[in-house]
Design a protein around this motif. Structure first.
Motif, PDB file in Angstrom:
ATOM      1  N   ASP A  96      -5.508  -7.055   5.245  1.00  0.00           N
ATOM      2  CA  ASP A  96      -6.796  -6.910   6.005  1.00  0.00           C
ATOM      3  C   ASP A  96      -6.852  -8.201   7.022  1.00  0.00           C
ATOM      4  N   SER A 146      -1.887  -3.293  -4.108  1.00  0.00           N
ATOM      5  CA  SER A 146      -2.843  -3.117  -3.242  1.00  0.00           C
ATOM      6  C   SER A 146      -4.134  -2.360  -3.888  1.00  0.00           C
ATOM      7  N   GLU A 195      -6.996  -4.053  -0.080  1.00  0.00           N
ATOM      8  CA  GLU A 195      -6.351  -4.356   0.961  1.00  0.00           C
ATOM      9  C   GLU A 195      -5.778  -5.633   1.314  1.00  0.00           C
ATOM     10  N   ILE A 196      -4.378  -5.778   1.060  1.00  0.00           N
ATOM     11  CA  ILE A 196      -3.857  -7.226   1.123  1.00  0.00           C
ATOM     12  C   ILE A 196      -3.379  -7.618   2.761  1.00  0.00           C
ATOM     13  N   SER A 226      -1.929  -0.112   7.722  1.00  0.00           N
ATOM     14  CA  SER A 226      -2.737  -0.622   6.518  1.00  0.00           C
ATOM     15  C   SER A 226      -1.560  -0.941   5.164  1.00  0.00           C
ATOM     16  N   THR A 227      -2.062  -1.619   4.240  1.00  0.00           N
ATOM     17  CA  THR A 227      -1.304  -1.927   2.987  1.00  0.00           C
ATOM     18  C   THR A 227      -0.585  -0.565   2.580  1.00  0.00           C
TER      19      THR A 227
END
Length: 162
Positions: A26, A18, A23-24, A38-39
């Motif tokens: 997202d 990340s 942001e993976i 979030s990541t």
């Protein structure tokens, strides 16, 4: 114990990915309110869960280690979420505009001829910036000047500073 370590390593790899990629996840958790997941939150949870569980499994067994891992993961994931929300919503200074250049003091770094452009060095928002400069008179290198007008995003009108 091996499973906990693998989960911890996966969390660390996810965190590194990340940082490198961005942001993976997202859009994956958009149905949830705000930025709950979030990541960074998922990676922090997995890493803390895996490594805390691997430390605790020897003395507490698998069930106890899972509980320790969940608590540690929730704490680290919560802190990661709080930090990323804080950084994402942090205020920044306004971007300087041409109007912000007027009145700044600078120094001529390339001679300004009477009918052309030279260069002036000014400090804009804490950054040393070199701009094209025009003047009504010849200005030699090292002359202290003041910006009187912005001619374009990269050029200014200057006068000798008294």
């Amino acid at each position: 114990m091996t499973l906990f370590i693998v989960v911890g390593v996966v969390g660390l790899l996810l965190l590194v990915a990340s940082v490198v990629v961005g942001e993976i996840f997202d859009g994956l958790f958009d149905a949830l309110p705000g930025d709950v997941l979030s990541t960074a939150v998922v990676a922090g949870f997995l890493a803390a869960f895996g490594f805390a569980g691997s430390v605790a499994v020897g003395s507490l067994g698998t069930a106890g280690a899972t509980g320790v891992g969940v608590v540690a993961g929730a704490l680290v994931g919560g802190v990661a979420g709080w930090l990323t929300r804080g950084l994402t919503n942090a205020r920044t200074d306004a971007t300087p505009t041409g109007a912000d250049l007027v009145g700044l003091s600078g120094t001529i770094v390339t001679q300004v001829p009477s009918q052309g452009y030279g260069e002036v060095s000014v400090t804009v928002a804490g950054h040393l910036t070199k701009l094209n400069a025009r003047a009504d008179e010849v200005l030699l290198v090292g002359t202290p000047v003041r910006v009187t007008a912005t001619l374009s995003p990269t050029s200014v009108m200057v006068v000798r500073r008294a």
